[in-house]
Enzyme design. Structure first.
Site, PDB file in Angstrom:
ATOM      1  N   CYS A  91       0.624   2.417  -2.381  1.00  0.00           N
ATOM      2  CA  CYS A  91       0.202   1.013  -2.420  1.00  0.00           C
ATOM      3  C   CYS A  91       0.810   0.226  -3.584  1.00  0.00           C
ATOM      4  O   CYS A  91       0.739  -1.005  -3.594  1.00  0.00           O
ATOM      5  CB  CYS A  91      -1.323   0.929  -2.501  1.00  0.00           C
ATOM      6  SG  CYS A  91      -2.157   1.617  -1.062  1.00  0.00           S
ATOM      7  N   HIS A 357      -3.899  -6.049   3.388  1.00  0.00           N
ATOM      8  CA  HIS A 357      -3.122  -5.224   2.453  1.00  0.00           C
ATOM      9  C   HIS A 357      -1.902  -4.647   3.174  1.00  0.00           C
ATOM     10  O   HIS A 357      -1.944  -3.526   3.685  1.00  0.00           O
ATOM     11  CB  HIS A 357      -4.045  -4.113   1.933  1.00  0.00           C
ATOM     12  CG  HIS A 357      -3.439  -3.139   0.991  1.00  0.00           C
ATOM     13  ND1 HIS A 357      -2.269  -3.358   0.281  1.00  0.00           N
ATOM     14  CD2 HIS A 357      -3.854  -1.884   0.626  1.00  0.00           C
ATOM     15  CE1 HIS A 357      -1.996  -2.299  -0.468  1.00  0.00           C
ATOM     16  NE2 HIS A 357      -2.944  -1.394  -0.268  1.00  0.00           N
ATOM     17  N   CYS A 387      -4.212   0.300  -7.602  1.00  0.00           N
ATOM     18  CA  CYS A 387      -4.341   1.750  -7.512  1.00  0.00           C
ATOM     19  C   CYS A 387      -3.365   2.244  -6.453  1.00  0.00           C
ATOM     20  O   CYS A 387      -2.908   1.474  -5.604  1.00  0.00           O
ATOM     21  CB  CYS A 387      -5.766   2.156  -7.161  1.00  0.00           C
ATOM     22  SG  CYS A 387      -6.389   1.444  -5.623  1.00  0.00           S
TER      23      CYS A 387
END
Length: 401
Positions: A91, A357, A387
């Site tokens: 991510c 996302h 994160c």
């Protein structure tokens, strides 16, 4: 060292990451290519001046494989001397691409780079690239692998966040995103996605839900209880024996949305900017990475942010705004508590819970959103942090020019 200047930051809208989503029919190469063309039109620069196009892609296979940034640059007719690179830090990939570009420029070895990310989650599903981390049983057992949803519930349990706490945070994210969309706060950086016939496919983020209520969120079922019962709770508890159980409290409403999208940031030296007549909007002040508990996984933003601040010689009080990726509601709640941040300076225009996302693009999108809001408020500095899988964290500090 040269300073890494930010000349522009653009993004596509985020489209629902399912076959019915507005961007499902757009191939990743064209989603990225269209955005690169928009960036060139916005600044009127010669692509031949570019050293590289660096893009984060979390699932770099199929339509998103084979060095997609180079392929996209060739397809839109950019100079063949422009190179391309795809990077994957889960991510954190989109922000890693930006940070890598900034480091290249700061070293003096390169002068102008487009960085960002692309993820078409409706066409290349999350996890379809496999990997020993999650799919080799021997490796998974050795490293204590659990799906991130289990990590999110583990974090909420350890921190003592209730279902009501998580729902309350998610509601605020939806309300902030809806207000920002209504007031046009995203408009400066949004590039509509067009079809071949010049029809607008998507002009604004698709999954924002202004009608969200606390009662509605409370009706949603826990999303990860079945995974926990299948054996992953046992893995988490073996790593954290102080707990008697994992409280499964995250739902679809308190987790980040699955979406398609792309982001592009033009980064270069001040000297190159002057030679091309480009005005910098900001500069990269510091970057940092961190690692930690691979089972808990989601706490990396805290050490990464502290590390970036230390490298910059700054304090938390020197930062006006923060963008903390909302992978799950427990993540920003944990970071705010650990760093002592007020909610009114964090994710002020909502986050991934409301907006989505698009894995490889999110970090670069957050940087652009942060820069836009710093300008709107006439504020000075901001910090972006995410994160990432395996316990990693990433952070970047930007300062307006």
């Amino acid at each position: 060292m040269a300073e890494a200047m930010i000349f522009e930051a653009l993004r596509t809208p985020r489209g629902k990451g399912k076959p019915g989503g507005a961007l499902h029919g757009v191939k990743p190469v064209d989603l990225l290519g269209g955005l690169l063309q928009a960036l060139q039109r916005r600044l009127d620069f010669d692509p031949a001046a570019l050293d590289d196009v660096v893009m984060g892609i979390v699932t770099p296979i199929g339509e998103q494989g084979a060095v997609l940034p180079k392929t996209a640059a060739l397809k839109i007719g950019w100079d063949c001397r422009v190179s391309g690179l795809q990077v994957n830090r889960f991510c954190a990939s989109g922000l890693e691409a930006v940070n890598l570009a900034a480091q290249k420029v700061a070293s003096g070895w390169e002068d102008l780079i487009v960085a960002g990310g692309i993820e078409s989650m409706s066409r290349v599903p999350l996890g379809s690239d496999g990997g020993a981390w999650s799919q080799d049983p021997e490796t998974s057992a050795a490293i204590g692998f659990v799906p991130q949803g289990i990590s999110a519930d583990l974090l909420a349990t350890l921190d003592g966040w209730s279902r009501d706490d998580l729902d309350g945070y998610a509601l605020a994210s939806q309300q902030r995103a809806a207000r920002a969309q209504l007031e046009g706060r995203f408009d400066r950086s949004l590039v509509p996605v067009m079809a071949d016939d010049a029809k607008v496919l998507l002009a604004r983020d698709e999954i924002v839900k202004p009608q969200t209520t606390r009662d509605g969120l409370a009706q949603l079922k826990p999303a990860f209880a079945e995974l926990g019962a299948a054996g992953y709770d046992a893995v988490a508890l073996a790593r954290h024996p102080s707990l008697e159980r994992v409280a499964h409290c995250h739902t679809a409403g308190t987790s980040s949305g699955i979406v398609d999208g792309a982001a592009a940031v033009l980064i270069g030296s001040a000297a190159m900017g002057r030679s091309l007549g480009l005005e910098p909007r900001g500069r990269i002040v510091a970057t940092a990475l961190s690692g930690g508990d691979a089972t808990l996984m989601l706490t990396g933003p805290v050490p990464a942010a502290r590390k970036a601040l230390a490298k910059a010689g700054l304090r938390l009080a020197d930062i006006d705004l923060f963008e903390i990726n909302e992978a799950f509601a427990a993540v920003p709640l944990h970071v705010m508590r650990a760093l002592g941040l007020a909610h009114d300076q964090v994710n002020v225009n909502g986050g991934a819970i409301a907006l989505g996302h698009p894995l490889g693009a999110t970090g670069a999108m957050l940087l652009g959103t942060l820069l836009d809001e710093l300008e709107r408020r006439d504020a000075r500095r901001g910090l972006v942090t995410l994160c990432a899988g395996g316990g990693m964290g990433i952070a970047t500090i930007v300062e307006r020019c």
